[in-house]
Design a protein around this motif. Structure first.
Motif: not given
Length: 174
Positions: A127-141
């Motif tokens: 996955p692209s880095f720019s896609l992984s970051l917001p997905i990770g943030g949403l999953i974490g929240t």
């Protein structure tokens, strides 16, 4: 006393099944505790503690079998960990918590019931880095708010978008 024994036995079964696919089992523990009418204030903390132990054991086993890829996981971790902390600080009413919990449990149930057709092995692409970051943030929240591990959300995404094989997704979710 028999209710406590039944809850303990069912918790063991849930942890065994979930750990086999790289999950800690928090959604299963939360479902069990809701059936046994455990107060919601205790549910999230208990599920988190059980989740950490079981996911830790699963992680160790997947790591030893070489199914963990740090390169795949680190961008998700970068935002999911701090956002899980933030999500845990968000105070939600019992009704909002119940809706969130029901949504997570429904998502888990659908994920277990639905089988996605796989005709031929697809190429695994990162996955692209720019896609992984917001997905990770949403999953974490969401994980922090409800008290489940993020693996329940991450592993289906890794498999559906062909970012990892099922075994590597299990290693990543643990």
């Amino acid at each position: 006393m028999s209710e406590n024994l039944a809850l303990a036995a069912l918790t063991f079964v849930v942890s065994f099944i979930y750990s086999s696919v790289g999950h800690g089992g928090a959604s299963g523990y939360l479902a069990l505790m809701s059936f046994f009418v455990i107060p919601h204030a205790q549910m999230a903390t208990s599920a988190l503690c059980l989740n950490l132990v079981v996911a830790g054991i699963a992680f160790w086993n997947f790591l030893r079998a070489s199914y963990f890829s740090w390169r795949l996981v680190w961008p998700f971790i970068l935002t999911s960990v701090p956002f899980a902390f933030v999500g845990g600080l968000i105070k939600v009413s019992l009704s909002v918590y119940s809706v969130l919990l029901a949504g997570v449990l429904l998502f888990a149930a659908c994920r277990l019931i639905l089988k996605f057709k796989q005709n031929a092995p697809e190429t695994i692409r990162s996955p692209s880095f720019s896609l992984s970051l917001p997905i990770g943030g949403l999953i974490g929240t969401l994980s922090g708010m409800v008290g489940v591990g993020g693996g329940i959300f991450l592993s289906p995404l890794l498999i559906l978008f062909h970012w990892a094989s099922p075994k590597h997704a299990a290693g990543a979710s643990a």
